[in-house]
Design a protein around this motif. Structure first.
Motif, PDB file in Angstrom:
ATOM      1  N   ILE A 146       0.830  -1.206   0.000  1.00  0.00           N
ATOM      2  CA  ILE A 146       0.000   0.000   0.000  1.00  0.00           C
ATOM      3  C   ILE A 146       0.864   1.256   0.000  1.00  0.00           C
ATOM      4  O   ILE A 146       0.508   2.269  -0.621  1.00  0.00           O
ATOM      5  CB  ILE A 146      -0.950  -0.020   1.213  1.00  0.00           C
ATOM      6  N   GLN A 147       1.997   1.210   0.659  1.00  0.00           N
ATOM      7  CA  GLN A 147       2.871   2.382   0.725  1.00  0.00           C
ATOM      8  C   GLN A 147       3.283   2.861  -0.665  1.00  0.00           C
ATOM      9  O   GLN A 147       3.439   4.058  -0.904  1.00  0.00           O
ATOM     10  CB  GLN A 147       4.112   2.064   1.565  1.00  0.00           C
ATOM     11  N   ASP A 148       3.469   1.941  -1.608  1.00  0.00           N
ATOM     12  CA  ASP A 148       3.838   2.329  -2.970  1.00  0.00           C
ATOM     13  C   ASP A 148       2.707   3.087  -3.659  1.00  0.00           C
ATOM     14  O   ASP A 148       2.964   3.904  -4.552  1.00  0.00           O
ATOM     15  CB  ASP A 148       4.198   1.089  -3.795  1.00  0.00           C
ATOM     16  N   LYS A 149       1.478   2.813  -3.273  1.00  0.00           N
ATOM     17  CA  LYS A 149       0.320   3.397  -3.960  1.00  0.00           C
ATOM     18  C   LYS A 149       0.059   4.845  -3.570  1.00  0.00           C
ATOM     19  O   LYS A 149      -0.583   5.582  -4.319  1.00  0.00           O
ATOM     20  CB  LYS A 149      -0.942   2.570  -3.665  1.00  0.00           C
ATOM     21  N   VAL A 150       0.533   5.273  -2.385  1.00  0.00           N
ATOM     22  CA  VAL A 150       0.178   6.608  -1.897  1.00  0.00           C
ATOM     23  C   VAL A 150       1.078   7.704  -2.448  1.00  0.00           C
ATOM     24  O   VAL A 150       0.766   8.887  -2.323  1.00  0.00           O
ATOM     25  CB  VAL A 150       0.216   6.663  -0.352  1.00  0.00           C
ATOM     26  N   LEU A 151       2.215   7.342  -3.061  1.00  0.00           N
ATOM     27  CA  LEU A 151       3.182   8.341  -3.502  1.00  0.00           C
ATOM     28  C   LEU A 151       2.678   9.116  -4.718  1.00  0.00           C
ATOM     29  O   LEU A 151       2.035   8.557  -5.610  1.00  0.00           O
ATOM     30  CB  LEU A 151       4.524   7.668  -3.812  1.00  0.00           C
ATOM     31  N   LEU A 152       2.994  10.397  -4.748  1.00  0.00           N
ATOM     32  CA  LEU A 152       2.546  11.291  -5.806  1.00  0.00           C
ATOM     33  C   LEU A 152       3.035  10.804  -7.166  1.00  0.00           C
ATOM     34  O   LEU A 152       4.186  10.394  -7.325  1.00  0.00           O
ATOM     35  CB  LEU A 152       3.075  12.705  -5.541  1.00  0.00           C
ATOM     36  N   GLN A 153       2.153  10.853  -8.172  1.00  0.00           N
ATOM     37  CA  GLN A 153       2.511  10.473  -9.531  1.00  0.00           C
ATOM     38  C   GLN A 153       2.028  11.565 -10.489  1.00  0.00           C
ATOM     39  O   GLN A 153       0.832  11.841 -10.571  1.00  0.00           O
ATOM     40  CB  GLN A 153       1.852   9.130  -9.899  1.00  0.00           C
ATOM     41  N   SER A 154       2.961  12.196 -11.211  1.00  0.00           N
ATOM     42  CA  SER A 154       2.608  13.332 -12.061  1.00  0.00           C
ATOM     43  C   SER A 154       2.414  12.970 -13.528  1.00  0.00           C
ATOM     44  O   SER A 154       2.002  13.817 -14.321  1.00  0.00           O
ATOM     45  CB  SER A 154       3.706  14.413 -11.959  1.00  0.00           C
ATOM     46  N   ASP A 155       2.712  11.724 -13.910  1.00  0.00           N
ATOM     47  CA  ASP A 155       2.573  11.297 -15.302  1.00  0.00           C
ATOM     48  C   ASP A 155       1.223  10.607 -15.481  1.00  0.00           C
ATOM     49  O   ASP A 155       0.993   9.533 -14.914  1.00  0.00           O
ATOM     50  CB  ASP A 155       3.707  10.330 -15.652  1.00  0.00           C
ATOM     51  N   PRO A 156       0.301  11.189 -16.278  1.00  0.00           N
ATOM     52  CA  PRO A 156      -1.021  10.573 -16.454  1.00  0.00           C
ATOM     53  C   PRO A 156      -0.938   9.151 -16.993  1.00  0.00           C
ATOM     54  O   PRO A 156      -1.731   8.285 -16.602  1.00  0.00           O
ATOM     55  CB  PRO A 156      -1.715  11.507 -17.447  1.00  0.00           C
ATOM     56  N   ALA A 157      -0.003   8.881 -17.901  1.00  0.00           N
ATOM     57  CA  ALA A 157       0.116   7.547 -18.493  1.00  0.00           C
ATOM     58  C   ALA A 157       0.488   6.512 -17.436  1.00  0.00           C
ATOM     59  O   ALA A 157      -0.074   5.414 -17.395  1.00  0.00           O
ATOM     60  CB  ALA A 157       1.156   7.559 -19.609  1.00  0.00           C
ATOM     61  N   ARG A 158       1.421   6.871 -16.553  1.00  0.00           N
ATOM     62  CA  ARG A 158       1.842   5.935 -15.506  1.00  0.00           C
ATOM     63  C   ARG A 158       0.759   5.785 -14.449  1.00  0.00           C
ATOM     64  O   ARG A 158       0.626   4.745 -13.826  1.00  0.00           O
ATOM     65  CB  ARG A 158       3.141   6.402 -14.882  1.00  0.00           C
ATOM     66  N   LEU A 159      -0.005   6.845 -14.230  1.00  0.00           N
ATOM     67  CA  LEU A 159      -1.074   6.778 -13.240  1.00  0.00           C
ATOM     68  C   LEU A 159      -2.156   5.796 -13.684  1.00  0.00           C
ATOM     69  O   LEU A 159      -2.779   5.127 -12.858  1.00  0.00           O
ATOM     70  CB  LEU A 159      -1.685   8.169 -13.026  1.00  0.00           C
ATOM     71  N   ARG A 160      -2.364   5.674 -15.009  1.00  0.00           N
ATOM     72  CA  ARG A 160      -3.375   4.757 -15.527  1.00  0.00           C
ATOM     73  C   ARG A 160      -2.943   3.300 -15.418  1.00  0.00           C
ATOM     74  O   ARG A 160      -3.774   2.393 -15.420  1.00  0.00           O
ATOM     75  CB  ARG A 160      -3.680   5.079 -16.997  1.00  0.00           C
ATOM     76  N   SER A 161      -1.623   3.074 -15.328  1.00  0.00           N
ATOM     77  CA  SER A 161      -1.143   1.698 -15.319  1.00  0.00           C
ATOM     78  C   SER A 161      -1.374   1.005 -13.976  1.00  0.00           C
ATOM     79  O   SER A 161      -1.586   1.650 -12.972  1.00  0.00           O
ATOM     80  CB  SER A 161       0.351   1.676 -15.650  1.00  0.00           C
TER      81      SER A 161
END
Length: 532
Positions: free
Chosen positions: A517-532
């Motif tokens: 779960i800890q990996d999931k909470v980190l900020l992600q600024s790339d829309p493509a990577r966020l969809r993966s």
């Protein structure tokens, strides 16, 4: 305040001609003639090995070798000898080489205030007493071209102030203590900071500058209540670089400004309960370094400025005072957080950070087309409810990038924009990105009733293509993605499984679940990577 002897300008001495090697400096230092009373001029006996040489000021003017540099005090101590060796140099890096550590060590060893300066006349004539006093006062003040100040406040209420200043014709240092005599423990702690202070000076005065502030933020909190570093340095291109660092038990902050741009960040340490263990913090720091580097590439940011930003970010978020395991109690609003709570947080202290380049006109033919870069990122954590059985916890992460820049039409081509239409072959980029991550945790009557992560990221890229000054294409590409993850079922299942395992009924996967779960909470600024 620890006493500093008064200055007298009545006892003239003779000064040797400029020394041109380290050995010569050593020989001259060995022959210093020290009278029994302070003087405004120091005498350096002429050694046979000293080579006559023309001495240049920092601005390239030839100094008269027959006009003696004037010293505030005649004393053969380590600080004065350090200054003797450094004074012939014109660069700030060489002027302050080893001087911060020498000053701090001497104060720690003697427990005595220090004031020393050396000034060379720029008029071709010896300084009159009134002019000398004015020059010394200016050199010891913030009016000097270059100044470095370190202020330490002890837990017992004393204040230690150290300053180093220089300009073309002078070099000065001071160390003062107010509020009482320093104890042996305080003196020992001062000595331990000497190398760290010098490291910070060396980083700021080198070209290009770097931030080496770790030792100043990792001070002994049992001895010192706060540390402040303030610098103003005149660079080779006559621009000015400033830095302000503050660190205490409640927080840390850095502000830096220079020709390339500005950075500003602060870290709030008051809410110690949200801090994770070292592994969790390292993972979050690595993610933020990736986010900052991605923003630099997206916005064509200045690599040196963003490197300073990354250094400052890492320093302020490293070695928080006191390990999480040693904190008691770990609370938010007097409520102890659980391992489940921590798994849904970044593990970092709350912060705000921004960096911006100095905007400039990148195209003479179109002054409105600016080259610019501005990026900010932050984290804040809020809690509601003081009842441990009925409470909510929300952590928000945000980032924003706005940038614009010029690029050649084809990679490898040289971009040289002028008012000539033949040079007007380029692409003008305008970037506007935003990202957010929101974690929510809720309890009712002691039961976990909410555990969710909502994230979004958007990127807007506008590219205007010009050929021979004519707009051929103007295209905007938007990208956007968002998702919400409800982790309540996963966590409750893992918690129930853990209870059964403690009763000897099966195996617990709670630790692995929380780690994922800890990996999931980190900020992600790339829309493509966020969809993966």
């Amino acid at each position: 305040m620890t006493a500093i002897s008064s200055v007298s300008a009545t006892q003239p001495l003779v000064v040797a001609k400029a020394v041109t090697s380290t050995q010569a400096i050593s020989n001259v230092a060995d022959s210093i003639n020290i009278p029994s009373s302070p003087s405004s001029v120091v005498s350096l006996g002429q050694d046979a090995s000293v080579i006559d040489a023309q001495t240049y000021t920092a601005r390239g003017l030839i100094a008269d070798p027959d006009i003696a540099p004037v010293w505030e005090y005649t004393q053969q101590d380590n600080v004065s000898l350090n200054m003797t060796g450094n004074f012939g140099s014109s660069s700030s890096a060489s002027r302050f080489q080893g001087l911060g550590a020498s000053l701090l060590n001497q104060l720690a060893q003697t427990n005595q205030g220090i004031s020393q300066s050396v000034i060379r006349s720029t008029t071709g004539r010896a300084l009159e007493p009134a002019a000398l006093a004015a020059a010394q006062a200016k050199l010891h003040s913030t009016a000097a071209d270059n100044s470095i100040s370190l202020t330490l406040k002890t837990a017992s209420g004393k204040t230690v102030q150290l300053t180093l200043t220089s300009q073309d014709n002078g070099l000065a240092v001071q160390a003062q203590v107010s509020g009482g005599e320093l104890s042996n423990d305080e003196l020992a702690a001062l000595g331990k900071m000497a190398d760290g202070f010098q490291s910070a000076i060396d980083g700021l005065t080198q070209n290009p500058p770097t931030l080496k502030l770790d030792a100043l933020t990792q001070f002994d909190s049992n001895v010192f209540a706060s540390v402040d570093l303030s610098t103003r340095l005149k660079l080779n291109d006559d621009s000015t670089q400033t830095l302000e660092l503050h660190a205490d038990a409640d927080g840390r902050s850095v502000r830096m400004s220079g020709a390339a741009g500005d950075l500003n960040m602060s870290v709030d340490l008051k809410n110690a309960a949200i801090l994770g263990d070292s592994n969790q913090q390292a993972k979050a720091l690595k993610n933020y370094m990736n986010q900052i580097e991605a923003a630099r590439k997206r916005g064509d940011g200045d690599q040196q400025l963003l490197s300073l930003f990354e250094d400052a970010f890492t320093t302020l978020h490293s070695h928080y005072p006191g390990a999480r395991a040693a904190m008691a109690p770990e609370t938010v609003n007097s409520i102890k957080l659980t391992d489940t709570d921590h798994s849904l947080l970044t593990g970092l202290a709350d912060f705000s950070a921004s960096v911006s380049e100095k905007s400039k006109e990148g195209n003479p033919a179109r002054p409105g087309e600016l080259d610019s870069f501005a990026y900010d990122v932050s984290q804040s954590t809020q809690s509601k409810g003081r009842d441990p059985l009925n409470r909510t916890l929300v952590q928000d992460q945000q980032s924003h990038l706005v940038a614009s820049y010029h690029k050649p039409l084809n990679a490898g081509q040289k971009l040289d924009l002028t008012t000539d239409p033949k040079s007007q072959n380029y692409q003008y980029y305008q970037v506007n990105d935003q990202a957010s991550s929101k974690t929510s945790i809720g309890y009712e009557k002691g039961a976990l009733v909410n555990a969710s992560i909502s994230q979004s990221a958007s990127q807007s890229t506008r590219i205007s293509k010009y050929v021979l000054g004519h707009l051929e294409e103007d295209k905007t590409t938007p990208l956007k993605s968002s998702k919400t993850q409800n982790l309540l079922g996963t966590l409750n299942q893992a918690l129930q499984q853990d209870k059964q395992a403690k009763l000897g009924r099966g195996v617990s996967w709670l630790k692995d679940t929380l780690s994922s779960i800890q990996d999931k909470v980190l900020l992600q600024s790339d829309p493509a990577r966020l969809r993966s």
